[in-house]
Design a protein around this motif. Structure first.
Motif, PDB file in Angstrom:
ATOM      1  N   TYR A  43       0.739  -1.223  -0.071  1.00 30.22           N
ATOM      2  CA  TYR A  43       0.046   0.081   0.035  1.00 30.22           C
ATOM      3  C   TYR A  43       1.170   1.215   0.034  1.00 30.22           C
ATOM      4  O   TYR A  43       0.642   2.241  -0.525  1.00 30.22           O
ATOM      5  CB  TYR A  43      -0.875  -0.018   1.110  1.00 30.22           C
ATOM      6  CG  TYR A  43      -2.032  -0.931   1.152  1.00 30.22           C
ATOM      7  CD1 TYR A  43      -3.017  -0.841   0.429  1.00 30.22           C
ATOM      8  CD2 TYR A  43      -1.847  -2.384   2.118  1.00 30.22           C
ATOM      9  CE1 TYR A  43      -4.202  -1.837   0.098  1.00 30.22           C
ATOM     10  CE2 TYR A  43      -2.806  -3.327   2.059  1.00 30.22           C
ATOM     11  CZ  TYR A  43      -4.032  -3.054   1.142  1.00 30.22           C
ATOM     12  OH  TYR A  43      -4.870  -3.968   1.072  1.00 30.22           O
ATOM     13  N   ASN A  44       1.945   1.296   0.679  1.00 26.63           N
ATOM     14  CA  ASN A  44       2.798   2.461   0.820  1.00 26.63           C
ATOM     15  C   ASN A  44       3.511   2.779  -0.565  1.00 26.63           C
ATOM     16  O   ASN A  44       3.557   3.827  -0.890  1.00 26.63           O
ATOM     17  CB  ASN A  44       4.046   2.069   1.672  1.00 26.63           C
ATOM     18  CG  ASN A  44       4.579   3.445   1.895  1.00 26.63           C
ATOM     19  OD1 ASN A  44       4.161   4.597   2.194  1.00 26.63           O
ATOM     20  ND2 ASN A  44       5.938   3.216   2.301  1.00 26.63           N
ATOM     21  N   ILE A  45       3.924   1.634  -1.166  1.00 28.48           N
ATOM     22  CA  ILE A  45       4.435   1.862  -2.509  1.00 28.48           C
ATOM     23  C   ILE A  45       3.480   2.662  -3.609  1.00 28.48           C
ATOM     24  O   ILE A  45       3.848   3.682  -4.335  1.00 28.48           O
ATOM     25  CB  ILE A  45       4.965   0.448  -3.069  1.00 28.48           C
ATOM     26  CG1 ILE A  45       6.273  -0.017  -2.495  1.00 28.48           C
ATOM     27  CG2 ILE A  45       5.244   0.874  -4.722  1.00 28.48           C
ATOM     28  CD1 ILE A  45       6.671  -1.412  -3.120  1.00 28.48           C
ATOM     29  N   VAL A  46       2.188   1.961  -3.541  1.00 30.98           N
ATOM     30  CA  VAL A  46       1.407   2.671  -4.428  1.00 30.98           C
ATOM     31  C   VAL A  46       0.782   4.204  -3.871  1.00 30.98           C
ATOM     32  O   VAL A  46       0.608   5.081  -4.769  1.00 30.98           O
ATOM     33  CB  VAL A  46      -0.204   2.018  -4.477  1.00 30.98           C
ATOM     34  CG1 VAL A  46      -1.048   2.384  -5.340  1.00 30.98           C
ATOM     35  CG2 VAL A  46       0.265   0.401  -5.072  1.00 30.98           C
ATOM     36  N   ALA A  47       0.792   4.345  -2.641  1.00 31.28           N
ATOM     37  CA  ALA A  47       0.471   5.682  -2.112  1.00 31.28           C
ATOM     38  C   ALA A  47       1.503   6.507  -2.472  1.00 31.28           C
ATOM     39  O   ALA A  47       1.263   7.799  -2.680  1.00 31.28           O
ATOM     40  CB  ALA A  47       0.193   5.580  -0.704  1.00 31.28           C
ATOM     41  N   GLN A  48       2.632   6.287  -2.553  1.00 37.26           N
ATOM     42  CA  GLN A  48       4.021   7.331  -2.998  1.00 37.26           C
ATOM     43  C   GLN A  48       3.540   7.572  -4.424  1.00 37.26           C
ATOM     44  O   GLN A  48       3.920   8.818  -4.761  1.00 37.26           O
ATOM     45  CB  GLN A  48       5.172   6.557  -2.788  1.00 37.26           C
ATOM     46  CG  GLN A  48       5.406   6.441  -0.976  1.00 37.26           C
ATOM     47  CD  GLN A  48       6.709   5.818  -0.964  1.00 37.26           C
ATOM     48  OE1 GLN A  48       7.443   5.049  -2.020  1.00 37.26           O
ATOM     49  NE2 GLN A  48       7.594   6.224   0.098  1.00 37.26           N
ATOM     50  N   LYS A  49       3.062   6.755  -5.186  1.00 37.16           N
ATOM     51  CA  LYS A  49       2.834   7.165  -6.646  1.00 37.16           C
ATOM     52  C   LYS A  49       1.889   8.330  -6.554  1.00 37.16           C
ATOM     53  O   LYS A  49       1.730   8.853  -7.625  1.00 37.16           O
ATOM     54  CB  LYS A  49       2.426   5.784  -7.329  1.00 37.16           C
ATOM     55  CG  LYS A  49       3.607   4.930  -7.640  1.00 37.16           C
ATOM     56  CD  LYS A  49       3.309   3.863  -8.420  1.00 37.16           C
ATOM     57  CE  LYS A  49       4.616   2.793  -8.711  1.00 37.16           C
ATOM     58  NZ  LYS A  49       4.097   1.645  -9.379  1.00 37.16           N
ATOM     59  N   LEU A  50       0.873   8.187  -5.611  1.00 35.74           N
ATOM     60  CA  LEU A  50      -0.203   9.213  -5.551  1.00 35.74           C
ATOM     61  C   LEU A  50       0.346  10.322  -4.791  1.00 35.74           C
ATOM     62  O   LEU A  50      -0.737  11.149  -4.576  1.00 35.74           O
ATOM     63  CB  LEU A  50      -1.577   8.453  -4.993  1.00 35.74           C
ATOM     64  CG  LEU A  50      -2.066   7.280  -5.997  1.00 35.74           C
ATOM     65  CD1 LEU A  50      -3.203   6.641  -5.281  1.00 35.74           C
ATOM     66  CD2 LEU A  50      -2.292   7.648  -7.185  1.00 35.74           C
TER      67      LEU A  50
END
Length: 265
Positions: free
Chosen positions: A61-68
């Motif tokens: 979730y953190n990896i995807v959130a960083q993209k956002l």
């Protein structure tokens, strides 16, 4: 946070709204991009978020959130995000040691000592009840994905009771919001899961339903999303429904009306 989706919903981090129950559903596709959108949306809005993450690990979730544009590590460290990592909690409960305090763990029902989800509800209530000096916006409960509670052995009635009590506390008492994802089975063969999704649909203020294309895979169109806005749960007026197609990109999702994909035009 997906700016185009905010426009379709008429939403803004400056006006996150209160007291709303949002249901996310998917069929023949993966609707997880909707979970990532609402997670980043409410964190950007300054809301206190309790994320019951049963499907993936914190790092995912953190990896995807960083993209956002959001760091889950930073928000968790400053107390804005309370993250329950369901995968780790299951392993700790089944193979780990007992809690030193003797208190039940959020997923205590897995041990067979109880059939209800009271421990999980207590975790949510404790996490989102404002502490003295808190300056966060309204609290938010996010669950990904609710269907997994059924897979882990919880009865549909127990899951519905859990959501009912969460709505009373989060939406009514604390004037916050709830967002849950329920994965759909392609042929409707999972009766318990379909029962859960149908029951929650009747109590939702907003439904976002992602579906794969009936024609199969397409490089330029990844699926359709139906946005159903309930005018009022007490009203007899007909719901407002809109259908768009979408394409998932590396750091964004684009939405367009049927037949208006750039590949078609």
């Amino acid at each position: 946070m997906l700016a185009e989706l905010n426009e379709l919903l008429g939403a803004s981090p400056q006006r996150p709204g209160t007291g709303k129950f949002t249901l996310l559903r998917d069929t023949r596709t993966d609707g997880s991009f909707l979970v990532h959108h609402f997670l980043s949306f409410y964190l950007r809005a300054g809301c206190k978020v309790c994320f019951v993450a049963l499907l993936q690990s914190f790092s995912h979730y953190n990896i995807v959130a960083q993209k956002l544009g959001v760091s889950l590590t930073a928000t968790r460290e400053r107390g804005q995000l309370v993250f329950l990592e369901g995968l780790k909690s299951c392993l700790d409960l089944l193979f780990g040691e007992e809690e030193p305090s003797g208190e039940p763990r959020p997923l205590q029902f897995l041990s067979g000592s109880t059939s209800n989800l009271k421990a999980l509800f207590d975790f949510v209530r404790t996490s989102l009840t404002p502490a003295e000096g808190d300056s966060w916006q309204g609290p938010v409960l996010l669950v990904d994905d609710l269907s997994l509670l059924l897979s882990l052995g919880a009865a549909p009635v127990a899951v519905l009771d859990f959501i009912h009590y969460c709505r009373v506390v989060v939406c009514s008492q604390l004037q916050g919001n709830i967002v849950v994802l329920v994965h759909g089975s392609e042929d409707g063969a999972d009766e318990e899961n379909e029962l859960l999704g149908t029951a929650l649909s009747h109590h939702s203020d907003l439904i976002l339903w992602a579906e794969g294309l009936a024609t199969g895979f397409c490089k330029d169109i990844h699926g359709e999303i139906k946005i159903i806005k309930r005018l009022s749960l007490q009203s007899t007026e007909q719901d407002v429904a809109q259908v768009y197609q979408y394409k998932i990109q590396e750091k964004n999702v684009t939405f367009f009306a049927r037949g208006l994909s750039a590949a078609v035009l």
